[in-house]
Design an enzyme around this catalytic site. Structure first.
Site, short mmCIF file in Angstrom:
data_model
loop_
_atom_site.label_atom_id
_atom_site.label_comp_id
_atom_site.label_asym_id
_atom_site.label_seq_id
_atom_site.Cartn_x
_atom_site.Cartn_y
_atom_site.Cartn_z
N GLU A 31 1.79 -0.49 -4.98
CA GLU A 31 0.89 0.67 -5.58
C GLU A 31 1.98 1.78 -5.58
O GLU A 31 2.38 2.37 -4.72
CB GLU A 31 -0.25 0.86 -4.31
CG GLU A 31 -1.22 2.10 -4.67
CD GLU A 31 -1.94 2.16 -3.47
OE1 GLU A 31 -3.27 2.43 -3.68
OE2 GLU A 31 -1.96 2.32 -2.42
N ASP A 53 0.97 -1.31 0.06
CA ASP A 53 0.08 0.03 0.06
C ASP A 53 0.99 1.24 0.01
O ASP A 53 1.95 1.34 0.79
CB ASP A 53 -0.96 -0.07 1.34
CG ASP A 53 -1.77 1.13 1.32
OD1 ASP A 53 -2.70 1.15 0.39
OD2 ASP A 53 -1.69 1.82 2.34
#
Length: 720
Positions: free
Chosen positions: A402, A365
């Site tokens: 990401e 993330d």
């Protein structure tokens, strides 16, 4: 070995490594890093709800400290022991120090935390910024009965039955992003253990029927689902919860509330059991990990672990006043990922989940934060990202970034560190715009369909490093992308100000659910177009769980706090949209059977095998060379199935794909098939089930002498 007794425990000096609480033949060794602490106390508890420690063991820096590591061995300790730390040192927030001997802290290496009750970190709030001399975070009171305790875990107490990570190559993977709880929490799942790791096991037959290879779970590392306990649903008054889990508290510990048989250590073996059984079924496990920030928040947030252990080491602080935290995560604090100690912590954590929990990969993330230095600058060659990519234990493990963060970094196509794959949001946006009917996108469609060589072709990476997706947990579901022009997030309690307002969605004439047959027809057709585009494009496809039966979140594109029917999978819809479930499963099987869709190299546009067929060729509807500047989304392409082109040991079929994203029907001239071959129709998204995709396509011969009518907003796939 010198022993001394404290209460009922016999203790000795212990060892600096490994970190955490480790069960050994000699007892349990405890090890904690803190460079700036002046004193460390290990607190032992008898019960998860204990308000006071049974025993407090003060560590002697002359005996129980090596370098910056505090350690002790309890010779008669066993797995299941409960513990916390208290750490003393300077309390000087302006200089970055937040030590407080009155607070009890979670071991960063704890492998399990007690659960089953509402955590309460009262007494741990920060300070009044206008009156720092009255700093409220330095409290002498703390209710330990409502604090989670760390649990000593025996890593050998599980029968793996010979299991190892599957580690499929990315090019052979079809990723299904889902949530451990949400997958089975709804009553319609009809599982015996809803919302748990065991519930996932019970869903294996369904997941296998789809044909996916890999489950990518939203965060399963321990977090506090009650962190929003002061916020309520404005319609119902019910408290909102942290459903997604992007607020990690203990990075080595699986989420306790997802265990079926209890939350006091059982979660470790139940997570392992889930992984083992998924592997038996041929399904990988990919974890969404959040190393960019922690649940402790900013200077007004809680202190329950890293802040109280060594705040200056673990977090990025503002240089002129280290009371304040740099915030590249959008969540209040930013982990100091490229500090050598923190880098070691991250790698240790990843290794643990691979070696002890047998996971197959990680999705990082806000991964760009792992590339920032201690001052927040983006680094050219970040040591943490390179270390992860080159670590020998993680060498076959999937690592997916990401490739952006909340501080303005955007590195899609340029993420450093070597072999990283990336969530390709350019694929998402270009494909959404193309099928929505925006003009001038044939070149963008072709580039994304062909694996995004513009992003990944210049640094040694391959098409598989593009994780292609149309939808993900963060945003509309596929059904809602085709049903809503605007987000509808009012139930999140933020006056609809949260979530992305740029969704590239279209409701086709009716906001939300509709009974209009024309609207229903085009939404269903577009669902198939997006699924086919995703699965047949070069790269690694990732689909959002539930899109295969048109799961809706009722227009909520940011359901992070909705631990309820908004987020849970309602399987009654599978009957209503059984045609889409069927289409998806046959489509995934079709991709898996044909290596022409999983080529290891980018296209060249040339005839590399002297068979008079380029590896890819692009046409307009008349069979002529495609005008890359054309406005309408009308195009065709041919793929050469020659084994040398596709990197396979045998030839595959040639493929001809016709795409019409316009609002009018269009006849296509189809190029001649290879000599001695015929074209067979496999997919036509304009047709009703079961003709929209056929399994026995060999019987579905198409006369190549005739033109093919490709209806508006549809895709046709032929095989030779």
């Amino acid at each position: 070995m010198s022993l001394q007794s404290i209460g009922r425990f016999r203790i000795s000096a212990g060892s600096a490594l490994p970190y955490g609480a480790t069960f050994t033949p000699y007892g349990v060794n405890f090890s904690l890093f803190s460079r700036n602490a002046s004193a460390v106390t290990l607190c032992i508890f008898s019960d998860p709800q204990d308000a006071e420690a049974e025993v407090r063991i003060s560590l002697d820096p002359m005996l129980n400290k090596t370098g910056d590591i505090w350690h002790v061995l309890i010779n008669n300790a066993l797995p299941g022991m409960l513990y916390l730390y208290s750490v003393d040192g300077p309390f000087a927030p302006k200089r970055g120090f937040r030590f407080n001997k009155y607070k009890h802290l979670i071991d960063p290496y704890a492998k399990a935390l007690t659960g089953g009750f509402r955590w309460d970190f009262s007494g741990t709030v920060a300070y009044d910024p206008d009156s720092p001399e009255k700093d409220l975070s330095f409290s002498e009171t703390q209710d330990l009965s409502v604090l989670p305790k760390c649990i000593v875990v025996d890593d050998n107490d599980f029968d793996w039955q010979g299991d190892k990570p599957l580690n499929y190559q990315l090019k052979h993977s079809v990723i299904y992003e889902t949530h451990v709880k949400g997958l089975t929490a709804h009553a319609s799942s009809k599982v015996e253990h809803p919302g748990t790791y065991r519930g996932v096991i019970e869903m294996i037959p369904y997941l296998k029927s789809l044909g996916i290879t890999s489950l990518e779970f939203l965060p399963t590392q321990e977090f506090d689902e009650f962190e929003y306990q002061d916020r309520t649903n404005p319609m119902t008054g019910e408290p909102l919860k942290n459903y997604w889990g992007y607020s990690t508290i203990a990075f080595f510990a699986p989420k306790a509330s997802y265990a079926a048989d209890g939350a006091n250590g059982q979660q470790v073996n139940e997570f392992k059991e889930m992984v083992r059984e998924l592997h038996k079924a041929g399904l990988e496990v990919i974890m969404d990990v959040v190393f960019n920030h922690t649940g402790e928040g900013n200077e007004m947030g809680y202190t329950y672990s890293f802040k109280g252990i060594d705040n200056k080491i673990f977090y990025m602080l503002e240089p002129d006043n280290q009371r304040y935290y740099r915030n590249y995560s959008g969540c209040g604090n930013t982990v100091n990922c490229n500090h050598p100690v923190v880098r070691g912590f991250i790698v240790d954590c990843l290794r643990y989940w691979v070696l002890e929990m047998h996971v197959d990969g990680f999705r990082f993330d806000l991964g760009s934060i792992l590339g920032r230095d201690e001052n927040g600058n983006i680094m050219h060659n970040p040591p943490t990202l390179s270390r992860i990519a080159e670590d020998p234990i993680l060498r076959n493990t999937k690592i997916i970034a990401e490739a952006w963060d909340a501080g303005g970094a955007y590195q899609v196509g340029s993420f450093p560190g070597g072999r990283w794959a990336e969530w390709n949001d350019r694929f998402r946006d270009d494909m959404r715009r193309f099928w929505k009917g925006d003009h001038g996108l044939v070149a963008a469609f072709a580039t994304r369909f062909a694996g995004s060589s513009d992003l990944y072709g210049d640094d040694g990476r391959k098409p598989e490093h593009s994780i292609n997706y149309i939808t993900a947990h963060d945003g509309f579901t596929l059904n809602d992308m085709l049903s809503y022009n605007e987000k509808h997030n009012f139930l999140n309690g933020e006056n609809n100000n949260d979530g992305n307002s740029h969704n590239l969605s279209w409701n086709y004439g009716m906001e939300g659910e509709s009974r209009d047959e024309e609207v229903l027809c085009v939404r269903n057709r577009q669902t198939k177009n997006f699924l086919a585009t995703l699965m047949l494009s070069m790269g690694t496809p990732m689909m959002l769980g539930g899109d295969e039966f048109r799961r809706s979140q009722f227009g909520n594109n940011n359901a992070y706090c909705q631990d309820n029917a908004i987020s849970w999978y309602d399987y009654t819809i599978t009957k209503k949209h059984s045609d889409i479930v069927r289409f998806t499963s046959i489509l995934i099987a079709f991709r898996s059977k044909h290596p022409v869709f999983r080529r290891p190299e980018f296209f060249t546009g040339r005839d590399n095998t002297n068979n008079n067929i380029p590896d890819v060729d692009w046409f307009d509807e008349h069979g002529h060379a495609l005008d890359w500047q054309r406005e309408e989304g009308i195009m065709a392409l041919r793929l050469d199935g020659n084994k040398h082109e596709i990197g396979h040991n045998i030839d595959d079929n040639d493929v001809y794909i016709m795409v019409n994203a316009s609002s009018f029907d269009q006849f296509f001239v189809v190029c001649l098939p290879r000599k001695g071959s015929q074209w067979h129709r496999v997919i036509d998204t304009s047709l009703e089930s079961p003709e929209d995709i056929v399994e026995n396509w060999q019987d579905n011969v198409w006369d190549h002498k005739a033109r093919y009518l490709v209806e508006s907003r549809s895709m046709v796939v032929l095989l030779s």
